[in-house]
Write a protein that holds these residues in place. Structure first.
Motif, short mmCIF file in Angstrom:
data_model
loop_
_atom_site.label_atom_id
_atom_site.label_comp_id
_atom_site.label_asym_id
_atom_site.label_seq_id
_atom_site.Cartn_x
_atom_site.Cartn_y
_atom_site.Cartn_z
N UNK A 1 0.90 -1.09 -0.04
CA UNK A 1 -0.03 -0.10 0.00
C UNK A 1 1.12 1.40 -0.03
N UNK A 2 1.87 1.16 0.64
CA UNK A 2 2.78 2.40 0.75
C UNK A 2 3.67 2.60 -0.85
N UNK A 3 3.85 1.46 -1.34
CA UNK A 3 4.25 1.81 -2.58
C UNK A 3 3.37 2.30 -3.69
N UNK A 4 2.18 1.76 -3.41
CA UNK A 4 0.91 2.36 -4.33
C UNK A 4 0.71 3.51 -3.84
N UNK A 5 0.88 4.13 -2.76
CA UNK A 5 0.81 5.51 -2.42
C UNK A 5 1.74 6.52 -3.09
N UNK A 6 2.90 5.87 -2.99
CA UNK A 6 4.02 6.73 -3.53
C UNK A 6 4.01 7.05 -4.97
N UNK A 7 3.77 5.95 -5.69
CA UNK A 7 3.63 6.10 -7.27
C UNK A 7 2.43 6.91 -7.69
N UNK A 8 1.49 6.90 -6.89
CA UNK A 8 0.19 7.79 -7.09
C UNK A 8 0.51 9.28 -6.78
N UNK A 9 1.25 9.42 -5.64
CA UNK A 9 1.74 10.88 -5.52
C UNK A 9 2.82 11.24 -6.58
N UNK A 10 3.50 10.62 -6.94
CA UNK A 10 4.59 10.61 -8.02
C UNK A 10 3.68 10.67 -9.42
N UNK A 11 2.52 10.51 -9.55
CA UNK A 11 1.77 10.46 -10.84
C UNK A 11 2.39 9.98 -11.79
N UNK A 12 2.77 8.66 -11.79
CA UNK A 12 3.62 7.93 -12.82
C UNK A 12 2.25 7.63 -13.96
N UNK A 13 3.14 7.22 -15.03
CA UNK A 13 2.30 6.89 -16.22
C UNK A 13 1.48 5.53 -15.97
N UNK A 14 2.33 4.49 -15.24
CA UNK A 14 1.80 3.63 -15.05
C UNK A 14 0.38 3.51 -14.37
N UNK A 15 0.35 4.40 -13.31
CA UNK A 15 -0.83 4.63 -12.26
C UNK A 15 -1.86 5.16 -13.11
N UNK A 16 -1.53 6.43 -13.95
CA UNK A 16 -2.64 6.92 -14.96
C UNK A 16 -3.18 5.90 -15.72
N UNK A 17 -2.17 5.08 -16.30
CA UNK A 17 -3.01 3.86 -17.18
C UNK A 17 -3.92 3.08 -16.36
N UNK A 18 -3.64 2.62 -15.36
CA UNK A 18 -4.38 1.85 -14.15
C UNK A 18 -5.86 2.64 -14.02
N UNK A 19 -5.74 3.87 -13.65
CA UNK A 19 -6.68 4.84 -13.38
C UNK A 19 -7.80 4.79 -14.68
N UNK A 20 -7.11 4.96 -15.94
CA UNK A 20 -7.91 5.17 -16.97
C UNK A 20 -8.82 3.76 -17.22
N UNK A 21 -8.13 2.72 -16.97
CA UNK A 21 -8.51 1.26 -17.27
C UNK A 21 -9.66 1.10 -16.10
N UNK A 22 -9.57 1.71 -14.95
CA UNK A 22 -10.66 1.49 -13.90
C UNK A 22 -11.67 2.81 -14.00
N UNK A 23 -11.50 3.37 -15.03
CA UNK A 23 -12.46 4.62 -15.41
C UNK A 23 -12.31 5.65 -13.84
N UNK A 24 -11.26 5.86 -13.58
CA UNK A 24 -11.27 6.74 -12.45
C UNK A 24 -10.77 8.12 -13.06
#
Length: 129
Positions: A26-49
């Motif tokens: 969860x800490x890793x997930x938090x950090x990559x979201x706070x860094x706004x990484x491209x992979x997180x953006x892709x995951x958010x798009x896929x989830x419809x968020x």
């Protein structure tokens, strides 16, 4: 077991190891979201968020982990992490992601680890009389 009693060293370390996995993931997930990484953006798009929720979600995850790690507030932290992981579970189920069991397992590890290391929780939920 009384609320003031202690747990064995083996139970304490088992609980710490069980708690480490959800905390680290969860800490890793938090950090990559706070860094706004491209992979997180892709995951958010896929989830419809919407992408503007990356930082708030990452901040919530970080807060949940911090509250869980403080011994005095660990039970509240486990409750908050349960809500967080429940949301992750329903989101992965909704989009048909086969990893939907991961947040369920992480929640079980978080509560199991806390149960092993916290005599207050053991007193509240006595599996053995």
């Amino acid at each position: 077991m009384a609320s003031g009693s202690t747990v064995s060293k083996a139970a304490l370390w088992t609980g710490r190891v069980m708690s480490a996995l959800p905390v680290l993931l969860i800490l890793f997930g938090s950090v990559v979201k706070l860094m706004r990484t491209a992979s997180v953006a892709e995951g958010f798009n896929r989830a419809g968020l919407p992408l503007h929720l990356m930082v708030p979600v990452g901040s919530i995850e970080l807060l949940c982990v911090i509250v869980y790690l403080i011994p005095r507030t660990a039970v509240l932290g486990a409750i908050l992490m349960t809500g967080l992981l429940g949301g992750a579970t329903i989101t992965t189920l909704r989009i048909g992601d086969p990893t939907y069991l991961m947040p369920v397992i992480l929640g079980m590890l978080a509560w199991g680890g806390l149960y092993m290391r916290d005599p207050r929780l053991r007193a509240l939920i006595p599996f053995v009389d």
